[in-house]
Design an enzyme around this catalytic site. Structure first.
Site, short mmCIF file in Angstrom:
data_model
loop_
_atom_site.label_atom_id
_atom_site.label_comp_id
_atom_site.label_asym_id
_atom_site.label_seq_id
_atom_site.Cartn_x
_atom_site.Cartn_y
_atom_site.Cartn_z
CB SER A 1 13.36 -3.29 30.06
OG SER A 1 12.02 -3.46 29.65
CE LYS B 1 12.57 -1.84 35.35
NZ LYS B 1 12.80 -2.74 34.19
CB SER C 1 10.10 -1.47 31.67
OG SER C 1 11.12 -2.37 32.07
#
Lengths: 475, 486
Positions: free
Chosen positions: B174, B75, B150
């Site tokens: 997330s 990420k 996210s």
């Protein structure tokens, strides 16, 4: 006019804790390095970096708190104090607020022979900001100081004169220096002092509006700045002007304070617990151990020197002006030297030679305590005159020789043999028959003249005491 | 050999035995990414050093660790030295990290190949990936739908087979929510078990790195390496187990809690049916299923958004345009900023997106004098109650299971105009972060629209190893084998 007012002063002293690395990063705290050389990713506030508390900083803060007679808090918390400024990389300063490492406490010192006590409100740990330098169109930022560990020592607002405030600040510095917590260097910024000053009608219980003085970099200026500020506030009052709550800077050249920012412009710092750090929990047994290993405080030394050893207050103060000086002194005394004699020689000849010697530093004194105590022993036992001793000390300074060696080399051994001295005395008296007559007819002042002549004849080596005895017999 | 569907757990041995070369494996995933990423926008950048790394592995120059040759997607809020780390924000659009995050270094030390960086909601703030400065990633099961957020990009990357495993971060769900939306496994370990050093902070007391995988075991593989004591994170702790994958959990006599507050009215009927069915299967296996109560769940959303926004408002103060990142100080009338305040205002107004600004404002408000006690302090007090709910619940059960979100993936743009509706999406995941507990999401099946549903498993703090063993047993019971057809 000033009799109509009480002056109220409180001090906030920021002391740099004497660590090798910063409070929350591994960057060096070394002073005088190139711009932004003492900076890691953590100091620069790079994304993803985290603070880690420096254990040594905590040790020093706890030690300082003990020295300052504070109540150490076994659990304390760090908070973020938030405001934007280019030399504060994270946009917040890590500090402590409601639950600092130390509460209460007091500092004692002597002022004009009176022992005084100033109480503390708290002492808390925090990190320093960096430094901005402004050049018209642009500014430069140096982050070497960003993250340096500080202990902020906050006194109660209970001091009543500029002199008292300066004496308090000096004694705080001295106590921290003696404990090895802070080097106390005001020019390098390792000790900084903000003064809160207000006045109120004599005897009134309510405090007046407080003005904060910043940017004061010597104890002399603390005194001057406060004095100026008190007069300014009194004048304001008498002219019916309002004293506004503000921060003022002291200009030492003009000896004036001038307004930096008004309270209304002050930030809302939005303090909240620092989520990147766990609560600081101190082990009681570790604290107990530290408490038992605390060095003697300067004021305790002062009292020992003056009350037990009979050293004059002024001399004791001079001895205590530098930690290394008093440590040297204590070593000399421990080796057997008479304390008063040692003090006189330390504060006199020793300091003179030290100050004249361009290369001498406290880390590297060109004389050992053994050499010095050896010399003092000779002086004490009257084996050497004061004048000779000074010469010997000068030669000993920077050499590895002992006093006895130098005396032998120079033929400076004191003459204590009666038969030798009687001969010299006889010779002098024989050379000055007229003076002998004058003396005997009552002009006793001439005694000193004879002693001088005898010393001269003996090239200063005659023992003054024995000479006095023989001379008195002969005359 | 079907390289794209190899288990991450098998790759190290295959590479070591030279039955598969790290280079061919990398190239297979690389090709997949190059071909399909334009459709799903899950990856923000490929790592140029990956190829050389694979070659070095094939030449035997890399110590054969437990991740030898395993391609991993990060990420883009994890720092990797020399590569851009953007947090999907304009303010860090060109920021090149000068250091590598601790947990990423651990993967590298174990032989992993960092193949690419993945899309996310800006600074990990969002539940749909629509807050990315680089545009939303899309759900591979239905390109008109969000992948969740996210860590949407990482979930999509695993689901679409751009890599067998990926890293994410979970502040309020997330990892778990996008895992459930994309039909993959996502694990968020106990707060404090993975060092946060090098992971761009959103909300420090909630942020925790975790992983995605096709299966529980694959997701747990890199996580096991990431859980490692790091002196650079003061909140990082020693975990009580020696190997994350070393735990065992028999379903017999295992007590499983069902929180009545999680089976809320808004839960989709497909989800509630699927959960009922798994409960029956568990009981058939000898599990004791008990109803438990987490009475403060209803406060989780306001508490979470106050705590997270407060910390975020502070954590994001460092993006000021002074030392790195965007500096854009020209005013709308074409002159340079007149003073420092304007300098900050111009840079930060343009550098941050709408949602990030909304949260900075919310957090700044909640921490400001006069509001602090009513908002921040109150939120912290209720946070403790939420945490105590779990402590209480775990006296009655070993694990809690339930839904991850109330429904499967929603449509792109469906909730963007209603921030509260978007926030409410996190009702079932945020309590776990507020309590610092380990939790994971594993695929439960497809709903009537053909979209994946996720099952959440929550365990007591530091029981991550047992949670993973339990999830593996569940996984076998569920036997989910569907893959999206992109």
């Amino acid at each position: 006019m000033s009799d109509a007012f009480d002056v109220v002063i409180g001090l906030e002293i920021h002391a740099q804790l004497n660590t090798v690395s910063k409070c929350f990063s591994s960057a060096s705290t070394d002073f005088g390095r190139g711009h932004n050389e003492n900076v890691t990713a953590v100091c620069a506030g790079l994304p993803g970096t985290l603070p880690v508390l420096n254990k040594h900083a905590v040790e020093l803060a706890a030690k300082a708190a003990l020295i300052l007679n504070c109540d150490i808090q076994e659990t304390s918390y760090f908070v973020r104090k938030q405001y934007f400024y280019p030399d504060m990389p994270k946009g917040y300063q890590i500090s402590q607020m409601e639950t600092p490492i130390a509460l209460n406490g007091f500092v004692e010192f002597y002022l004009d022979g009176d022992k005084q006590r100033v109480h503390l409100e708290r002492a808390h740990m925090e990190e320093d900001a960096g430094k901005s330098t402004h050049y018209g169109e642009y500014s430069l930022i140096n982050l070497n100081r960003a993250g340096i560990p500080l202990l902020e020592i906050v006194s109660k607002p209970e001091m009543t004169s500029a002199r008292q405030a300066a004496a308090y600040a000096r004694s705080v510095r001295q106590a921290l220096r003696f404990a090895g917590v802070c080097d106390g260097n005001l020019e390098q910024g390792s000790l900084r002092c903000d003064c809160n000053v207000s006045i109120k009608p004599r005897g009134a219980s309510e405090l007046g509006t407080k003005v904060e003085l910043k940017n004061i970099n010597s104890f002399r200026f603390i005194e001057k700045a406060i004095d100026y500020e008190v007069q300014r506030q009194i004048q304001c009052q008498s002219l019916g002007e309002e004293i506004v709550q503000e921060t003022r800077l002291y200009d030492s050249v003009k000896n004036k304070t001038f307004s930096m920012r008004k309270k209304e412009e002050a930030n809302d710092y939005r303090y909240f617990p620092e989520p990147d750090l766990l609560p600081l929990v101190l082990d009681p047994s570790w604290l107990g151990e530290m408490r038992s290993q605390l060095p003697e405080t300067p004021i305790a030394m002062f009292e020992r020197f003056t009350e037990q050893w009979g050293i004059k207050a002024d001399d004791a103060e001079l001895l205590l002006s530098e930690r290394e000086l008093v440590e040297f002194f204590e070593k000399v005394v421990a080796l057997g030297a008479d304390p008063v004699l040692a003090c006189n020689w330390m504060t006199g000849e020793f300091l003179r030679l030290f100050n004249e010697d361009g290369t001498a530093t406290w880390d590297c004194v060109p004389l050992t305590a053994e050499q010095f105590s050896g010399l003092l022993e000779l002086v004490h036992s009257k084996k050497i005159s004061g004048k000779m001793a000074k010469e010997v000390l000068e030669e000993m300074w920077g050499s590895a020789k002992q006093a006895t060696e130098i005396m032998k080399d120079r033929g400076l051994v004191q003459i204590t043999d009666d038969t030798v001295l009687i001969k010299i005395v006889d010779q002098v008296l024989q050379d000055h028959p007229d003076k002998v007559d004058e003396y005997r007819s009552g002009k006793e002042k001439l005694f000193g003249f004879f002693v001088g002549q005898i010393m001269k004849a003996s090239r200063g080596q005659a023992s003054p005491e024995i000479v006095n005895r023989i001379l008195r017999d002969k005359l | 050999m079907d390289l794209l569907n190899l288990s991450a757990c098998d790759i190290p041995n295959l590479v070591k035995q030279k039955r598969v070369s790290a280079t061919e494996l990398l190239q297979a995933f690389w090709k997949r990414g190059t071909d399909l990423n334009p459709k799903v926008n899950a990856l923000l950048a490929f790592n140029d050093d990956a190829e050389q790394r694979a070659k070095n592995i094939d030449k035997g120059l890399v110590k054969p660790g437990r991740l030898l040759g395993v391609p991993v997607v990060l990420k883009d809020n994890f720092c990797l030295r020399g590569m851009k780390t953007t947090a999907a924000s304009r303010i860090l659009e060109n920021f090149v990290a000068p250091y590598t995050a601790h947990c990423v270094q651990r993967l590298i030390d174990e032989g992993a190949i960092i193949i690419a960086k993945s899309n996310l909601d800006e600074f990990a703030m969002g539940s749909s990936n629509e807050n990315s400065y680089f545009g939303a990633s899309k759900n591979p099961w239905d390109l008109e739908r969000v992948p969740g957020g996210s860590s949407g990009g990482s979930a999509v990357a695993v689901s679409t087979r751009f890599a067998p495993v990926a890293l994410g971060s979970d502040t309020g769900g997330s990892i778990r929510q996008p895992a459930s939306f994309c039909g993959v496994v996502g694990i968020k370990p106990t707060y404090g078990s993975v060092s946060r050093y090098g992971m761009i902070a959103f909300a420090s007391s909630l942020d925790q790195a975790g992983t995605f995988g096709k299966t529980v075991r694959e997701a747990a593989l890199p996580l096991g390496a990431m859980i490692h004591r790091d002196p650079r994170d003061g909140t990082n702790v020693d975990v009580p187990y020696s190997e994350l994958l070393g735990g065992s959990q028999s379903l017999k006599k295992c007590r499983v809690g069902i929180a009545k507050e999680y089976m809320v009215a808004g839960l989709s009927s497909d989800l509630s049916r699927s959960i009922e069915s798994i409960i029956k299967k568990l009981e058939a296996e000898g599990c004791e299923v008990v109803e438990i109560s987490l009475p403060h769940t209803t406060f989780a959303i306001p508490v979470y958004y106050l705590v997270a926004a407060s910390e975020a408002s502070s954590n994001l103060s460092r993006y000021d345009g002074v030392r790195y990142g965007l500096r854009d100080i020209e005013t709308p009338d074409g002159r340079p900023a007149a003073d420092l305040a304007e300098f900050y205002k111009m840079t930060r107004s343009r550098g941050f997106g709408e949602e990030v600004k909304r949260r900075i404002l919310l957090g700044t408000f909640s921490l400001s004098a006069g509001h602090y006690d009513a908002f921040y302090t109150k939120a912290c007090q209720v946070r403790r109650l939420i945490s105590q709910d779990f402590t209480q619940a775990f006296t009655h059960c070993d694990f809690v299971i339930g839904p991850v979100s109330t429904d499967s993936a929603f449509k792109l743009g469906e909730k963007t105009s209603d921030p509260i509706a978007m926030y409410n999406n996190d009702i079932l995941t945020t309590p776990v972060n507020l309590a610092g507990l380990p939790a994971l999401s594993l695929p439960l099946g497809l709903d009537s629209q053909g979209l994946p549903m996720g099952l959440q498993v929550i365990a007591p703090a530091f029981a991550d190893d047992r949670m993973i063993a339990f999830a593996e047993a569940l996984e076998a019971l569920i036997d989910f084998t569907e893959v999206p057809n992109v």
